[in-house]
Design a protein around this motif. Structure first.
Motif, PDB file in Angstrom:
ATOM      1  N   UNK A  23       2.799  -5.231  -9.166  1.00 16.13           N
ATOM      2  CA  UNK A  23       4.067  -5.959  -9.036  1.00 16.13           C
ATOM      3  C   UNK A  23       3.918  -7.320  -9.682  1.00 16.13           C
ATOM      4  N   UNK A  24       4.985  -7.831 -10.230  1.00 18.54           N
ATOM      5  CA  UNK A  24       4.997  -9.207 -10.732  1.00 18.54           C
ATOM      6  C   UNK A  24       5.550 -10.145  -9.673  1.00 18.54           C
ATOM      7  N   UNK A  25       6.492  -9.639  -8.888  1.00 18.49           N
ATOM      8  CA  UNK A  25       7.084 -10.408  -7.804  1.00 18.49           C
ATOM      9  C   UNK A  25       7.632  -9.426  -6.773  1.00 18.49           C
ATOM     10  N   UNK A  26       7.910  -9.872  -5.553  1.00 22.58           N
ATOM     11  CA  UNK A  26       8.502  -8.960  -4.570  1.00 22.58           C
ATOM     12  C   UNK A  26       9.768  -8.324  -5.137  1.00 22.58           C
ATOM     13  N   UNK A  27       9.919  -7.019  -4.942  1.00 19.70           N
ATOM     14  CA  UNK A  27      11.001  -6.284  -5.589  1.00 19.70           C
ATOM     15  C   UNK A  27      11.637  -5.311  -4.601  1.00 19.70           C
ATOM     16  N   UNK A  28      12.953  -5.292  -4.562  1.00 22.02           N
ATOM     17  CA  UNK A  28      13.676  -4.319  -3.754  1.00 22.02           C
ATOM     18  C   UNK A  28      14.106  -3.149  -4.632  1.00 22.02           C
ATOM     19  N   UNK A  68       9.359  -6.495 -14.129  1.00 18.45           N
ATOM     20  CA  UNK A  68       8.575  -5.373 -13.638  1.00 18.45           C
ATOM     21  C   UNK A  68       7.306  -5.214 -14.468  1.00 18.45           C
ATOM     22  N   UNK A  69       6.261  -4.628 -13.901  1.00 24.95           N
ATOM     23  CA  UNK A  69       5.059  -4.360 -14.695  1.00 24.95           C
ATOM     24  C   UNK A  69       5.412  -3.496 -15.894  1.00 24.95           C
ATOM     25  N   UNK A  70       4.779  -3.727 -17.020  1.00 28.36           N
ATOM     26  CA  UNK A  70       5.127  -2.970 -18.227  1.00 28.36           C
ATOM     27  C   UNK A  70       4.707  -1.516 -18.120  1.00 28.36           C
ATOM     28  N   UNK A  71       5.528  -0.639 -18.639  1.00 28.60           N
ATOM     29  CA  UNK A  71       5.227   0.780 -18.811  1.00 28.60           C
ATOM     30  C   UNK A  71       4.691   1.423 -17.534  1.00 28.60           C
ATOM     31  N   UNK A  72       5.510   1.324 -16.503  1.00 26.55           N
ATOM     32  CA  UNK A  72       5.165   1.996 -15.256  1.00 26.55           C
ATOM     33  C   UNK A  72       4.942   3.487 -15.497  1.00 26.55           C
ATOM     34  N   UNK A  73       4.042   4.077 -14.710  1.00 28.29           N
ATOM     35  CA  UNK A  73       3.738   5.505 -14.721  1.00 28.29           C
ATOM     36  C   UNK A  73       2.887   5.937 -15.919  1.00 28.29           C
ATOM     37  N   UNK A 114      -3.621   1.315 -15.542  1.00 26.90           N
ATOM     38  CA  UNK A 114      -5.030   0.976 -15.334  1.00 26.90           C
ATOM     39  C   UNK A 114      -5.292  -0.457 -15.765  1.00 26.90           C
ATOM     40  N   UNK A 115      -4.752  -0.830 -16.927  1.00 27.66           N
ATOM     41  CA  UNK A 115      -4.947  -2.189 -17.426  1.00 27.66           C
ATOM     42  C   UNK A 115      -4.299  -3.213 -16.504  1.00 27.66           C
ATOM     43  N   UNK A 116      -3.105  -2.920 -16.016  1.00 22.74           N
ATOM     44  CA  UNK A 116      -2.409  -3.862 -15.138  1.00 22.74           C
ATOM     45  C   UNK A 116      -3.131  -3.989 -13.801  1.00 22.74           C
ATOM     46  N   UNK A 117      -3.593  -2.869 -13.250  1.00 18.11           N
ATOM     47  CA  UNK A 117      -4.359  -2.905 -12.004  1.00 18.11           C
ATOM     48  C   UNK A 117      -5.598  -3.783 -12.151  1.00 18.11           C
ATOM     49  N   UNK A 118      -6.286  -3.622 -13.268  1.00 13.48           N
ATOM     50  CA  UNK A 118      -7.579  -4.279 -13.436  1.00 13.48           C
ATOM     51  C   UNK A 118      -7.489  -5.688 -14.008  1.00 13.48           C
ATOM     52  N   UNK A 119      -6.355  -6.058 -14.576  1.00 11.91           N
ATOM     53  CA  UNK A 119      -6.292  -7.357 -15.257  1.00 11.91           C
ATOM     54  C   UNK A 119      -5.055  -8.180 -14.942  1.00 11.91           C
ATOM     55  N   UNK A 120      -4.001  -7.573 -14.359  1.00 14.53           N
ATOM     56  CA  UNK A 120      -2.693  -8.204 -14.189  1.00 14.53           C
ATOM     57  C   UNK A 120      -2.030  -8.487 -15.533  1.00 14.53           C
ATOM     58  N   UNK A 121      -2.445  -7.768 -16.568  1.00 14.69           N
ATOM     59  CA  UNK A 121      -1.850  -7.876 -17.895  1.00 14.69           C
ATOM     60  C   UNK A 121      -1.607  -6.479 -18.435  1.00 14.69           C
ATOM     61  N   UNK A 122      -0.682  -6.332 -19.406  1.00 16.10           N
ATOM     62  CA  UNK A 122      -0.450  -5.036 -20.014  1.00 16.10           C
ATOM     63  C   UNK A 122      -1.587  -4.712 -20.973  1.00 16.10           C
ATOM     64  N   UNK A 123      -1.767  -3.421 -21.246  1.00 15.10           N
ATOM     65  CA  UNK A 123      -2.925  -2.967 -22.009  1.00 15.10           C
ATOM     66  C   UNK A 123      -3.053  -3.668 -23.351  1.00 15.10           C
ATOM     67  N   UNK A 129       3.081  11.440 -11.769  1.00 17.15           N
ATOM     68  CA  UNK A 129       2.719  10.020 -11.693  1.00 17.15           C
ATOM     69  C   UNK A 129       3.679   9.251 -10.797  1.00 17.15           C
ATOM     70  N   UNK A 130       3.126   8.419  -9.936  1.00 16.48           N
ATOM     71  CA  UNK A 130       3.935   7.603  -9.046  1.00 16.48           C
ATOM     72  C   UNK A 130       3.691   6.119  -9.266  1.00 16.48           C
ATOM     73  N   UNK A 131       3.707   5.354  -8.166  1.00 15.92           N
ATOM     74  CA  UNK A 131       3.578   3.894  -8.277  1.00 15.92           C
ATOM     75  C   UNK A 131       2.705   3.382  -7.132  1.00 15.92           C
ATOM     76  N   UNK A 132       3.294   3.000  -5.996  1.00 16.16           N
ATOM     77  CA  UNK A 132       2.497   2.481  -4.899  1.00 16.16           C
ATOM     78  C   UNK A 132       1.584   3.548  -4.295  1.00 16.16           C
TER      79      UNK A 132
END
Length: 477
Positions: free
Chosen positions: A136-141, A152-157, A163-172, A395-398
């Motif tokens: 997440x970049x910010x709380x989102x409803x 939103x995080x880039x290229x969800x799913x 993997x890149x966002x999880x490990x770095x908080x940046x897009x691949x 593929x999901x998200x949370x």
């Protein structure tokens, strides 16, 4: 696409293999050993266990209250845990009940039948569950997500991007460092050398890439040496072996000079690491074989072997002169579009076996209980959909994750456990969960325990300022 190699890029890759930055590699083992011994109680390590491919959290931590279980069985017709029930266990199909210290009204929970060792750790208070965490970049409803009203995080799913966002908080495409590496940048000054601050036993990991600190990569049970470096070669006796001089001797050409220096540092680092790990020796027992729950066949667990190497490195901390370390291990094949029922059961058996083994070793490492000083956490690309595609999930998200260690306030579920079903306020489609906790919050909580200040945490996690709760409370101290 044509690639034009540059001297800078080539040297950068060689430095990564050597496990060092641009600073000269100098080791005084006696001095470092004394310094580390004096600060042995201050040692801390974080171990990232990455479940590559996207683990199905719905089939890992389950809600078993009546309405949740009914919905689960109705929708999960081909992938439910109940379908792989173990002999002689309860009516919920073999799932393993867990009772968190903080009850959630009207809700009950369980673990997958393959996770028996983790239930024991949960009940013992050394394992916690973090519910519905994701990028997440910010709380989102859900309304904001559907309207595109927030970043939103880039290229969800997408595997690579998430993997890149999880490990770095940046897009691949723009990720140059990971949050494990950025933590190491800050904490490396506590070590006698930065060389062994970040160690991967699962290849090159973005998570461990620092801005200045470089990860040291191990393959298998030890650092890989250069073959034939110390024995006879070309008919010459070992003492006259010219290979070392050829690849690491003094050179006049600037390019060759830099290359030789990198190789020399790699040789020295490998020798130091091998010495430290050899000194630990039998103090880290070999893991037992795990049993495939589908076949009953016992086999070597590669994840347990990775964690054995991590344990040996922790055991050699005094020789290596380290007080803060970040490790990365991985277990793959979680992209369960097909054959999920059997494949995930086997993967989770490996996961539970390896984590329980590591906990046991940390409980008595060379006569010392290191559990409070070593924290392991799981991560993955994303969760999965609640609906089935027929033989698996998409593929999901949370997703839900585990945190293990003596400093973990275990036997509890942290975060918001979502409603079981479809069409609720966190369903972004097919039961894929909109995360209620961000990876930045997850990592910031670990970083605070690791010793980073609030200012340093804000530097490591660029989005943490968007969240009011920056410590999720699952770590003691």
């Amino acid at each position: 696409m044509h690639h034009h190699p540059s001297r800078r890029r080539f040297l950068g890759n060689m430095l990564a293999l050597a496990g060092t930055g641009a600073v000269p590699f100098t080791l005084n083992l006696a001095a470092m050993g004394n310094a580390a011994a004096q600060n042995a109680s201050d040692y801390k390590a974080i171990v990232c266990l990455f479940l590559a491919g996207g683990n199905d959290h719905f089939n890992t931590v389950l809600a078993t209250d009546s309405s949740s279980w009914s919905e689960y069985q109705r929708i999960r017709t081909t992938t439910d845990s109940g379908s792989i029930a173990l002999p002689g266990v309860g009516a919920t199909g073999g799932v393993l009940p867990i009772v968190p210290n903080s009850p959630q009204a009207g809700r009950t929970f369980a673990l997958h039948p393959s996770l028996g060792p983790l239930k024991e750790l949960f009940d013992a208070g050394r394992l916690g569950v973090l519910a519905n965490v994701g990028t997440l970049i910010q709380p989102t409803t859900l309304a904001q997500y559907k309207a595109g009203a927030v970043a939103l995080p880039p290229r969800l799913f997408s595997h690579n991007d998430q993997q890149a966002t999880w490990q770095s908080s940046q897009m691949e495409s723009s990720a140059t460092s990971g949050w494990g590496g950025r933590m190491a940048d800050i904490m490396a000054s506590a070590n006698g050398s930065s060389t062994f601050t970040c160690v991967s036993n699962a290849g090159n990991a973005l998570f461990l890439a620092g801005r200045t600190v470089r990860q040291y990569q191990i393959s298998g049970s030890s650092a890989v040496p250069i073959n034939r470096l110390n024995d006879s070669l070309f008919g010459l006796p070992a003492g006259s072996n010219p290979l070392r001089q050829i690849i690491s001797g003094e050179q006049s050409d600037p390019f060759q000079k830099d290359h030789a220096a990198v190789v020399a540092r790699a040789i020295n680092a490998q020798a130091t690491l091998s010495s430290a790990m050899s000194a630990v020796g039998s103090g880290v027992p070999d893991p037992t074989q795990y049993v495939n729950p589908n076949t009953g066949v016992a086999a070597v667990n590669p994840l347990a072997v990775q964690l054995q190497t991590v344990a040996r490195l922790i055991g050699g901390r005094s020789t290596l002169g380290v007080r803060r370390q970040v490790f990365y291990v991985s277990l793959g094949s979680f992209d369960s579009h097909d054959f999920q029922r059997t494949n995930q059961a086997d993967l989770l058996a490996k996961l539970a076996h390896a984590m329980a083994y590591f906990d046991g070793v940390m409980g008595n490492l060379q006569g010392a209980d290191m559990r409070k000083q070593v924290t392991l956490f799981t991560a993955s690309d994303f969760g999965r959909t609640f609906t089935s595609n027929g033989d698996g999930t998409d593929h999901g998200w949370g997703a839900h994750h585990f945190i293990m260690g003596g400093a973990v306030k275990g036997k509890d579920i942290y975060g918001s456990m979502p409603v079981t079903g479809l069409g609720h306020a966190l369903d972004v489609g097919s039961g894929s969960l909109l995360p209620t906790t961000s990876v930045d919050q997850y990592g910031a909580t670990l970083a605070s325990w690791f010793g980073l200040s609030a200012t340093q945490i804000a530097d490591v996690f660029p989005n943490i300022g968007n969240f009011s709760n920056r410590n999720l409370g699952f770590m003691a101290g």
